[in-house]
Design a protein around this motif. Structure first.
Motif, PDB file in Angstrom:
ATOM      1  N   UNK A 151      -9.362 -49.517 -88.628  1.00  0.00           N
ATOM      2  CA  UNK A 151     -10.785 -49.622 -88.252  1.00  0.00           C
ATOM      3  C   UNK A 151     -11.679 -49.475 -89.475  1.00  0.00           C
ATOM      4  N   UNK A 152     -11.269 -48.622 -90.417  1.00  0.00           N
ATOM      5  CA  UNK A 152     -12.050 -48.467 -91.658  1.00  0.00           C
ATOM      6  C   UNK A 152     -12.048 -49.787 -92.429  1.00  0.00           C
ATOM      7  N   UNK A 153     -10.894 -50.430 -92.483  1.00  0.00           N
ATOM      8  CA  UNK A 153     -10.808 -51.724 -93.175  1.00  0.00           C
ATOM      9  C   UNK A 153     -11.721 -52.750 -92.501  1.00  0.00           C
ATOM     10  N   UNK A 154     -11.675 -52.725 -91.186  1.00  0.00           N
ATOM     11  CA  UNK A 154     -12.484 -53.700 -90.436  1.00  0.00           C
ATOM     12  C   UNK A 154     -13.977 -53.464 -90.692  1.00  0.00           C
ATOM     13  N   UNK A 155     -14.360 -52.181 -90.758  1.00  0.00           N
ATOM     14  CA  UNK A 155     -15.774 -51.848 -91.015  1.00  0.00           C
ATOM     15  C   UNK A 155     -16.200 -52.360 -92.392  1.00  0.00           C
TER      16      UNK A 155
ATOM     17  N   UNK B 207     -20.538 -51.204 -93.673  1.00  0.00           N
ATOM     18  CA  UNK B 207     -20.810 -50.072 -94.570  1.00  0.00           C
ATOM     19  C   UNK B 207     -21.699 -50.484 -95.738  1.00  0.00           C
ATOM     20  N   UNK B 208     -22.077 -51.749 -95.782  1.00  0.00           N
ATOM     21  CA  UNK B 208     -22.828 -52.243 -96.936  1.00  0.00           C
ATOM     22  C   UNK B 208     -21.881 -52.371 -98.112  1.00  0.00           C
TER      23      UNK B 208
ATOM     24  N   UNK C  10     -13.008 -41.236-100.595  1.00  0.00           N
ATOM     25  CA  UNK C  10     -12.320 -39.959-100.819  1.00  0.00           C
ATOM     26  C   UNK C  10     -11.021 -39.968-100.015  1.00  0.00           C
ATOM     27  N   UNK C  11      -9.917 -39.708-100.709  1.00  0.00           N
ATOM     28  CA  UNK C  11      -8.597 -39.796-100.063  1.00  0.00           C
ATOM     29  C   UNK C  11      -7.897 -38.446-100.112  1.00  0.00           C
TER      30      UNK C  11
ATOM     31  N   UNK D 162     -23.378 -48.298 -98.958  1.00  0.00           N
ATOM     32  CA  UNK D 162     -24.841 -48.225 -98.999  1.00  0.00           C
ATOM     33  C   UNK D 162     -25.454 -48.233 -97.600  1.00  0.00           C
ATOM     34  N   UNK D 163     -24.652 -48.620 -96.575  1.00  0.00           N
ATOM     35  CA  UNK D 163     -25.218 -48.639 -95.218  1.00  0.00           C
ATOM     36  C   UNK D 163     -24.499 -47.730 -94.238  1.00  0.00           C
ATOM     37  N   UNK D 164     -23.424 -47.116 -94.637  1.00  0.00           N
ATOM     38  CA  UNK D 164     -22.724 -46.251 -93.686  1.00  0.00           C
ATOM     39  C   UNK D 164     -21.464 -45.660 -94.265  1.00  0.00           C
ATOM     40  N   UNK D 165     -20.915 -44.696 -93.530  1.00  0.00           N
ATOM     41  CA  UNK D 165     -19.681 -44.007 -93.936  1.00  0.00           C
ATOM     42  C   UNK D 165     -18.755 -43.927 -92.734  1.00  0.00           C
TER      43      UNK D 165
END
Ligand code: NAD
Length: 337
Positions: free
Chosen positions: A131-135, A141-142, A148-149, A245-248
Motif C-alpha cells: 500500500x505504501x508503494x501504491x501511495x 504523497x507528493x 525511515x526504515x 511533500x503531500x503526505x506520510x
C-alpha cells in the motif's frame, strides 16, 4: 506453461523451510511436495508429519517441477546453479550469496539456462508495504523526501548463525533496502553507516554489529534512515515510514507494532507486540509462494529477480564498508568493482 498442480521440492527444512512446507501444502498449485535436508532424519520426520514425501538431496532436482531453497545463505548460490542446470524454476531465500562476484555468477548461469528465479523478498507481498508503494506510485504523497526504515529483532540469533549470516546489513537490512528501492522506484546513491557490537561477544568476534544505524541518499536526492537491532526489547519491530511533500504513510504501524507511546493516556498500539517474523509476515510468505507457483508454471514473471537481489547486495556491501571504514561510501564504488 502448465496449469496442472506442480511437483514442488523444498531443500532446507529449518525455521523458514518448515513454514514454507506448511504453506505450500495448502496451495492448489502444489501437487506433490518433496522434502530434502542435509539432515535426512529431519526430512523424514517432517514428511511424516505433513503427509509429504522425503527425498534424497541427490535426487530432488530430477523429480520436481519447481524448487524452494531455504538452506543457510552460504549454500544458496550452489543450489541455485544446480537448479538452473537441471532446468528447474527456483524460489530462493535471501540473500542469493554473501558477495557480489558469486551473485553475479549465479545471475549469469540462471540467465543462460533461462529458468525463472524468485528471491524471498516477502515485504513485496506485505499488504502495508504494497500500500505504501501504491501511495507513492499514485502520487498521493507528493514528492518523496524522507524514508525511515526499521528492522529490529527481539532476541539475538544463536552464536553459530552469526559467522555465516553475512552480517546484520546483508542478513536483515537487505529486506529494507529491497523495499526502499521497490517502494520509491529510486536507487541508493550513497550510504553512511555506524554499527556497534553490544550484548553477546559473538557479534564482535565475527566482525558483525548487533545495533546499526545508517543514512542513505537516493538518486533523486531523497534521504532515508535505517535502524537495525538484534536486541529490541519491545518485540519484533519492522516498519517503513515514507514521507513526502503531500503526505506520510507508515507500513507496519498497527495495533501489534512493537512500540509504546510515552504520551499520557495514549494506549495505541494496544495489541500484543509482534513476537517474530512469523506470524508478522505469515500472509506475505504465503502470497510470495503462491506467486512463485505461477512463476514456475510459466503464468507470470518473477516479482523479485536476481538482478533485484544484486542491487540490494551492492547497497548492503556499501553499508558494511561504510561502518568498517567510518566514512560515507558511494554505492558505485561497490557496483564498479
Ligand atoms: N525471508 C525471511 O524473512 C527469512 C526469515 C528467516 C530466514 N531466512 C533465510 O532463510 C534461510 C534459512 O534460514 P533458517 O533460519 O530457516 O535456517 P535454519 O538453520 O533454521 O535451517 C536450515 C536448514 O537447512 C539444512 N541444510 C543446511 N545445509 C544444507 C544443504 N547444503 N543442503 C540441504 N539442507 C541443508 C539444515 O539442516 C537446516 O534444516 C537463510 O538464508 C535465511 O537468511 C529468511
Amino acid at each position: 506453461m502448465t496449469t496442472s498442480p506442480l511437483r514442488v521440492g523444498i531443500i532446507g527444512l529449518g525455521r523458514i523451510g518448515e513454514a514454507h512446507a506448511r504453506t505450500l501444502l495448502d496451495q492448489a498449485g502444489t501437487g506433490t511436495l518433496l522434502l530434502a535436508d542435509a539432515d535426512p532424519a529431519r526430512a523424514q520426520l517432517l514428511a511424516a508429519a505433513l503427509d509429504a514425501e522425503a527425498c534424497a538431496l541427490t535426487d530432488i532436482l530430477s523429480r520436481v517441477d519447481a524448487v524452494v531453497i531455504s538452506t543457510p545463505t552460504s549454500t544458496h548460490a550452489e543450489l541455485l546453479v544446480a537448479a538452473a542446470r537441471a532446468g528447474v524454476p527456483a524460489f530462493c531465500e535471501k540473500p542469493v550469496a554473501l558477495d557480489v562476484p558469486t551473485t553475479r555468477r549465479v545471475g549469469e548461469v540462471v540467465a543462460t539456462a533461462g529458468t525463472p528465479v524468485q528471491i524471498g523478498f516477502q515485504r513485496r507481498f506485505d499488504t502495508g508495504y504494497a500500500a505504501a508503494r501504491e501511495a507513492v506510485r499514485a502520487g498521493r504523497l507528493g514528492e518523496v523526501r524522507r524514508v525511515h526504515m526499521v528492522t529490529c529483532d527481539p532476541t539475538p540469533p544463536p552464536a553459530e548463525f552469526v559467522p555465516t549470516s553475512g552480517g546484520i546489513f546483508k542478513d536483515c537490512g537487505i529486506h529494507d533496502v529491497d523495499a526502499l528501492r521497490w517502494i520509491t522506484g529510486t536507487e541508493v546513491r550513497t550510504v553512511f553507516a555506524q554499527g556497534v557490537a553490544r550484548g553477546a561477544g559473538y557479534f564482535g568476534d565475527a566482525g558483525d554489529s548487533s545495533e546499526a544505524v545508517a543514512v542513505l541518499t537516493m538518486s533523486d536526492g531523497g534521504l532515508a534512515t535505517l535502524h537495525l537491532s538484534r536486541y529490541n526489547g519491545q518485540g519484533y519491530d519492522v516498519r517503513m515510514e515514507v514521507a513526502g511533500t503531500q503526505g506520510t504513510v507508515v507500513a507496519g504501524l498497527d495495533a501489534h507494532s512493537a512500540l509504546l507511546s510515552a504520551e499520557p493516556g495514549v494506549t495505541f498500539p494496544d495489541g500484543e507486540p509482534h513476537g517474530w517474523f512469523y506470524p508478522r509476515f505469515q500472509a506475505a510468505y504465503s502470497a510470495e509462494l503462491v506467486a512463485f507457483l505461477d512463476v514456475a508454471a510459466g503464468l507470470a514473471t518473477s516479482p523479485a529477480s536476481i538482478a533485484d537481489a544484486l542491487e540490494a547486495l551492492y547497497v548492503c556491501e556499501a553499508l558494511a564498508l561504510s561502518r568498517d571504514l567510518g566514512r560515507p561510501v558511494d554505492v558505485d564504488e561497490i557496483r564498479s568493482r
